[in-house]
Design a protein around this motif. Structure first.
Motif, short mmCIF file in Angstrom:
data_model
loop_
_atom_site.label_atom_id
_atom_site.label_comp_id
_atom_site.label_asym_id
_atom_site.label_seq_id
_atom_site.Cartn_x
_atom_site.Cartn_y
_atom_site.Cartn_z
N GLU A 515 12.35 24.57 -34.54
CA GLU A 515 12.58 23.47 -35.48
C GLU A 515 12.67 22.14 -34.74
OE1 GLU A 515 12.80 21.49 -38.89
OE2 GLU A 515 12.55 23.66 -38.79
N HIS A 518 9.34 20.51 -33.85
CA HIS A 518 8.43 20.18 -34.95
C HIS A 518 7.75 18.82 -34.74
CE1 HIS A 518 6.74 19.48 -38.81
NE2 HIS A 518 7.71 18.74 -39.28
N SER A 521 5.66 18.54 -31.42
CA SER A 521 4.36 19.20 -31.49
C SER A 521 3.26 18.25 -31.94
CB SER A 521 4.43 20.42 -32.43
OG SER A 521 4.68 20.02 -33.77
N ASP A 522 3.61 17.25 -32.77
CA ASP A 522 2.60 16.27 -33.18
C ASP A 522 2.07 15.48 -32.00
OD1 ASP A 522 2.13 16.52 -35.95
OD2 ASP A 522 4.06 15.63 -36.40
N TRP A 530 1.39 26.22 -29.63
CA TRP A 530 2.17 26.02 -30.87
C TRP A 530 1.95 27.18 -31.84
CZ3 TRP A 530 5.84 23.14 -29.77
CH2 TRP A 530 5.70 21.97 -29.03
N PHE A 534 5.38 28.96 -33.31
CA PHE A 534 5.74 29.00 -34.73
C PHE A 534 5.53 30.40 -35.32
CE2 PHE A 534 4.79 24.28 -34.43
CZ PHE A 534 6.13 23.94 -34.38
N HIS A 553 8.65 27.80 -41.48
CA HIS A 553 7.96 28.04 -40.21
C HIS A 553 6.58 28.65 -40.41
CE1 HIS A 553 11.12 26.82 -37.36
NE2 HIS A 553 11.88 26.98 -38.43
N TYR A 556 4.69 25.54 -40.66
CA TYR A 556 4.41 25.01 -39.32
C TYR A 556 3.27 25.78 -38.67
CZ TYR A 556 9.00 22.63 -39.50
OH TYR A 556 10.07 21.84 -39.83
N TRP A 559 0.01 24.70 -39.99
CA TRP A 559 -0.36 23.43 -39.33
C TRP A 559 -0.98 23.70 -37.97
CZ3 TRP A 559 1.65 21.85 -34.63
CH2 TRP A 559 1.30 20.56 -34.21
N TYR A 597 -1.01 22.57 -46.96
CA TYR A 597 -1.62 23.16 -45.77
C TYR A 597 -2.76 24.11 -46.15
CZ TYR A 597 2.12 21.35 -42.80
OH TYR A 597 2.97 20.53 -42.12
#
Length: 776
Positions: A515, A518, A521-522, A530, A534, A553, A556, A559, A597
Motif C-alpha cells: 500500500e 502505491h 510505483s507511478d 510491480w 501487487f 490490491h 493495483y 494497473w 482498469y
C-alpha cells in the motif's frame, strides 16, 4: 520553461566567447601583471599565461571563480567570464562513438601472474589472425579454482594493443541463482559502444542484431566472464568482423560451435612455488625452499589455493612457511578436498575463513544470505547481528583478505560466485536453520519497515511520515531524493523481504508495504516487479479474509499488468476479479476503479465499445460516492472516458468531459491536499490540450500541455511527464514551432528509458516532422 526547469539567461559573454581575450582585457583594466594576478588567484603564472594565449580554453569553474575574485568582478562580469570558460570546455558527444574506457573496462591486471605461457601464446596467435569478417572466440573452461578469470584478464591486457576499437569485460554471473540475461548483457554491451538507453531495442533478438552490426565494424576484444551456459553466451558473440572474444565458464560450453578452447590445467609444482614466490617475495621462499614445495603440494597446485595461502603469509611477514605447512597437514580432510574438484575450492576458502575473527566469519557467512548481486553494510549488519560501523569494519577486513570485492563507487560489497556458495554452506553448518531463519526474519522485517517508510515519502495523499516510522530513525532517508536512492539501491533486498514476509504468513506487513508503494510505483512504472508485489499483496488480503483490501490490491495488480508489463489480458482478469470482490463487499469506490482498469485493458485489446461502456459505468458508480476518494476516482474515470472518446473521433464530446473534470478540480475536493488536486488538474489540462489538438485548434493546445508537463515534472513523475512532453511536441510540430523537434527528441529519450510503447509514437512523430521540414 520547457522541461520542468526555469530557462536560464546568461549575463553576457565576451565578444566571440574568447576566454583568453576577455581575461587579458580584465587584467589590463585592473592594472595587474600576470605574476600579481596569478599570486592573488592562487594559480601558477604558467597556467595563467596558457589561459590568456588560448592554450587553455575552458578552465574549471573554481579556477574562474578565483580569478574573478582576484580581479574584483561584480556578479554579472563574473558570470560572463564563466560563460566564456564554459564554451571552451569539452562536451560529451551525444552520438555513437568509438568504444573507450567506461563501465565495462578491463579489470586491473594481476602483477604477480604466473605461468600459462603456452596458453597465452596460442591466444596471441589468434589475435594476430583476426581479420576480415571471421571473429575468433576462445572458451576458457575448467574446474573451480584454476584461475580462469585471472588468466583471461591477464591475456586481455596482453592482447589489448591488437584491438584499438575497444576492450570490454562483462561478468555474466553464471553462478548466481539468476544469471545475467542475454537481453540485459546486450544492453550493457551496446551502452559501452555508445548506444543511448532510449534507443535500445526492446527484444533480445533485436538487441543482438544491433550488437552484431556495430561490433562487426570494429576491432574489439570482449571478455565474457562467468558464463552460465551456451544460451546465455551465444547472443553476445559478434557475427562478423576482426574481433576476439574470451569466454570463461565452469562449464565446458560444448554446444558453442566454431570456437577455440583454452583448457587450463593445474599448475606444475615449480609453477605453484613461483606463484608463491611472487606473492610473498623470493627471499622467504628461498629461506624455506622445501616448505614452499610442500605448501604447493598441500594446495594441490590449485592456483586459487596457492594464492590464498600466499596472501595469508603476506599478512604475517614474520610467520614461517613451515608453520602453515604443519597447520595444513593437521587437517587431512581439508587436503583431501583440495584434490577433489569442487571440494578443493571449499577447503581453500576454509583456509582463509578460519583465520578470521569470529565477527568477520559471521558477517561472511551471513552475508551470503543477502539477495541480489551485492549487499550493503546495512544488510550485512542485520544478517550478522552487528552494528553498522562494525559491519563496515569487518567488510573492509574481508575485502583486504580478498574474500569480498568492494564496489568502486558505492559502499557495497559482493562475493565471488564460489565464495558465496562456500559461505552459505558455512551458514548452514555453523548457524543451523533456527539461527539462519531468525537472521532472515530480522532482516526482512527491518527492510520492509524501512521500505514502507521510504515509499510513503512519495504518497502525496498521505501525511508525511515521521522518522519514527523507520526502524532506525537516525539513518532514515530524509526527503524524496534519499528515499528514492535507497529504494532503488536496495530493491532486490526489500523485494526478497516482501517475499519472505508473504511466505512466512506476515500478511499484514505485506499489505502495508504494498500500500505504501502505491504512489512510488507511478514514479517507476517501468519496473516489472510491480506485478509480483501487487500479486503478493492481493494474495495477502485474500489470506486475511479482507475482500475490500483484496479488491484494492487486485486493482493495483490490474494497473501493473496494464502499464508495467503491457499485458492487457492479465490486466482484464485482475480487474474482473477486483470487480467481483468489490461488489461482494459493497465497496462502490473499488467497483468504480475496477471498471476503469478493466476498460483500460479492453481498450488496449481493441474492444473499444466494451471499454466505453465500462467507463460510463465507472463514472456513474463513482459519481454516487460522497467520499474524497470517490471524487478523485471520478476524475480519473472522466479523464479516461474523454480520452477514449477522442480516440474514436469524438473530440468535441471529449473536450466537454475533460472540461467537466477541470471544473471539479477547480472547485476543490474537501479533505484532499492542494498537491493532490494539482496532479489531477494537470491530467485534465493534458487531455484538454489533446482534445484541442484533435479539433485542429493547435495554438490553443500548447498552453494546457505545457502546464501539465510542468506539473508532472514538479511532482517527479517521469512516466507521466514523458507522455505529456510527447503530446506537447506533436502540438508544436503541427504549427511549425521551433521547439518541436527538441521537445520530441527529449520525449523519445524519456520514453525509451522507461521502455514505454509510446516510444514508437515518438519515433513516428519525429519522422513526420522531419519529412514536413524536408518538404518545406
Amino acid at each position: 520553461m520547457r522541461d520542468g526547469t526555469p530557462s536560464s539567461k546568461g549575463h553576457g559573454t565576451p565578444p566571440g566567447g574568447d576566454f583568453g581575450q576577455e581575461l587579458r582585457r580584465l587584467r589590463a583594466r585592473a592594472g595587474l601583471s600576470q605574476e600579481a594576478l596569478a599570486h592573488a588567484a592562487g594559480v601558477s603564472v604558467r597556467a595563467l599565461a596558457d589561459m590568456e594565449r588560448g592554450r587553455t580554453r575552458g578552465p574549471q569553474r573554481r579556477t574562474v571563480g578565483a580569478l574573478a575574485e582576484a580581479l574584483g568582478l561584480d556578479d554579472g562580469e563574473a558570470a560572463g567570464l564563466e560563460g566564456a570558460a564554459a564554451l571552451g570546455r569539452p562536451r560529451p558527444r551525444p552520438a555513437i562513438g568509438p568504444a573507450g574506457p567506461g563501465p565495462l573496462a578491463l579489470p586491473r591486471d594481476i602483477g604477480d601472474f604466473t605461468a600459462r605461457g603456452p596458453a597465452l601464446a596460442r591466444l596471441l596467435d589468434l589475435a594476430r589472425s583476426t581479420a576480415g569478417d571471421r571473429p575468433v572466440v576462445s572458451v576458457v573452461a575448467g574446474q573451480p579454482g584454476l584461475g580462469k578469470t585471472a588468466f583471461a584478464v591477464h591475456a586481455a591486457h596482453r592482447l589489448a594493443p591488437h584491438f584499438p576499437d575497444g576492450r570490454f569485460a562483462l561478468d555474466l554471473h553464471g553462478m548466481d541463482p539468476e544469471p545475467v540475461t542475454p537481453r540485459d548483457a546486450l544492453a550493457r554491451l551496446l551502452g559501452a559502444l555508445g548506444v543511448p538507453d532510449a534507443t535500445l531495442p526492446a527484444g533480445t533478438d533485436d538487441r543482438a542484431g544491433l550488437w552484431r552490426s556495430l561490433a562487426g565494424e570494429r576491432r574489439l576484444l570482449l571478455l565474457l566472464d562467468n558464463a552460465a551456459d551456451e544460451a546465455q553466451v551465444a547472443p553476445l558473440l559478434p557475427g562478423a568482423g576482426p574481433s576476439l572474444t574470451l569466454v570463461t565458464s565452469r562449464n565446458a560450453l560444448a554446444g558453442l560451435e566454431s570456437v577455440h578452447r583454452t583448457d587450463l590445467a593445474l599448475l606444475r609444482r615449480e609453477e605453484a612455488v613461483e606463484l608463491l614466490s611472487r606473492i610473498i617475495g623470493p627471499d622467504r621462499v628461498r629461506a624455506e625452499a622445501q616448505a614452499a614445495r610442500d605448501l604447493a603440494d598441500l594446495c594441490g597446485h590449485l592456483p586459487l589455493a596457492v594464492r590464498i595461502a600466499g596472501q595469508r603469509l603476506l599478512s604475517r611477514p614474520h610467520e614461517r612457511l613451515a608453520k602453515l605447512v604443519a597447520r595444513l597437514a593437521a587437517e587431512g580432510r581439508r587436503l583431501d578436498g583440495l584434490q577433489a574438484g569442487s571440494l578443493g575450492v571449499r577447503a581453500t576458502f576454509a583456509l582463509s575463513y578460519r583465520q578470521l575473527p569470529p565477527e568477520s566469519r559471521t558477517l561472511l557467512r551471513r552475508a551470503a544470505l543477502a539477495a541480489g548481486a551485492d549487499f550493503s553494510p546495512e544488510t550485512g549488519a542485520l544478517l550478522a547481528g552487528l552494528s553498522y560501523d562494525e559491519a563496515v569494519a569487518r567488510a573492509e577486513e574481508l575485502t583486504d583478505a580478498g574474500l569480498l570485492q568492494s564496489d568502486a563507487a558505492a559502499e557495497r560489497y559482493r562475493f565471488h560466485d564460489l565464495l558465496r556458495l562456500y559461505a552459505a554452506e558455512q551458514a548452514d553448518a555453523e548457524d543451523g536453520p533456527e539461527v539462519r531463519d531468525a537472521a532472515l526474519d530480522r532482516t526482512a522485517d527491518w527492510m520492509l519497515r524501512r521500505a514502507t517508510a521510504a515509499a510513503l515519502h512519495f504518497d502525496v495523499d498521505h501525511e508525511r511520515t515521521g522518522p519514527e516510522a523507520d526502524p532506525d530513525p537516525d539513518t532514515a532517508p530524509t526527503g524524496r531524493d534519499e528515499a528514492r536512492a535507497w529504494l532503488e539501491a536496495e530493491r532486490a533486498q526489500w523485494l526478497a523481504a516482501l517475499r519472505r514476509a508473504h511466505e512466512t504468513g506476515r500478511h499484514r506487513q505485506v499489505l502495508d508495504a504494498a500500500e505504501a508503494m502505491h504512489w512510488f510505483s507511478d514514479l517507476n512504472q517501468h519496473w516489472e516487479q510491480w506485478v509480483e508485489i501487487f500479486q503478493r499483496s492481493a494474495d495477502a488480503a485474500r489470506a486475511l479474509g479482507s475482500r475490500r483490501e483484496e479488491a484494492v490490491h487486485l486493482n493495483y495488480l490490474a494497473w501493473a499488468y496494464n502499464l508495467c508489463v503491457h499485458d492487457p489480458r492479465a490486466a482484464l482478469t485482475s480487474a474482473d476479479a477486483a470487480l467481483t470482490a468489490a461488489r461482494d463487499c459493497g465497496d462502490g469506490l473499488q467497483e468504480g476503479w475496477a471498471l476503469g482498469y478493466g476498460a483500460g485493458a479492453l481498450s488496449r485489446l481493441g474492444r473499444t465499445a466494451e471499454a466505453q461502456e465500462r467507463l460510463r459505468g465507472a463514472v456513474r458508480c463513482l459519481a454516487a460516492q460522497e467520499s474524497p476518494q470517490g471524487r478523485l476516482a471520478e476524475l480519473t474515470a472522466l479523464n479516461s472516458l474523454g480520452t477514449l472518446l477522442r480516440q474514436t473521433g469524438r473530440a468535441a464530446e471529449a473536450l466537454d468531459i475533460h472540461r467537466r473534470s477541470e471544473r471539479i478540480c477547480l472547485a476543490g475536493v474537501p479533505g484532499r491536499t492542494e498537491e493532490v488536486i494539482a496532479l489531477y488538474h494537470a491530467v485534465a489540462r493534458q487531455q484538454i490540450g489533446n482534445d484541442l489538438a484533435a479539433l485542429g485548434r493547435w495554438q490553443e493546445a500548447e498552453a494546457p500541455l505545457r502546464q501539465a508537463l510542468d506539473a508532472f515534472e514538479a511532482a517527479q513523475m517521469p512516466a507521466w511527464a514523458s507522455q505529456a512532453r510527447l503530446d506537447l511536441g506533436q502540438a508544436l510540430g503541427a504549427v511549425g514551432h521551433p521547439e518541436a523537434r527538441e521537445t520530441l527528441v527529449a520525449a523519445r529519450a524519456a520514453l525509451g528509458a522507461l521502455r514505454s510503447p509510446l516510444q514508437a509514437e515518438a519515433d513516428a512523430a519525429l519522422a513526420a516532422l522531419d519529412q514536413a521540414t524536408a518538404d518545406t
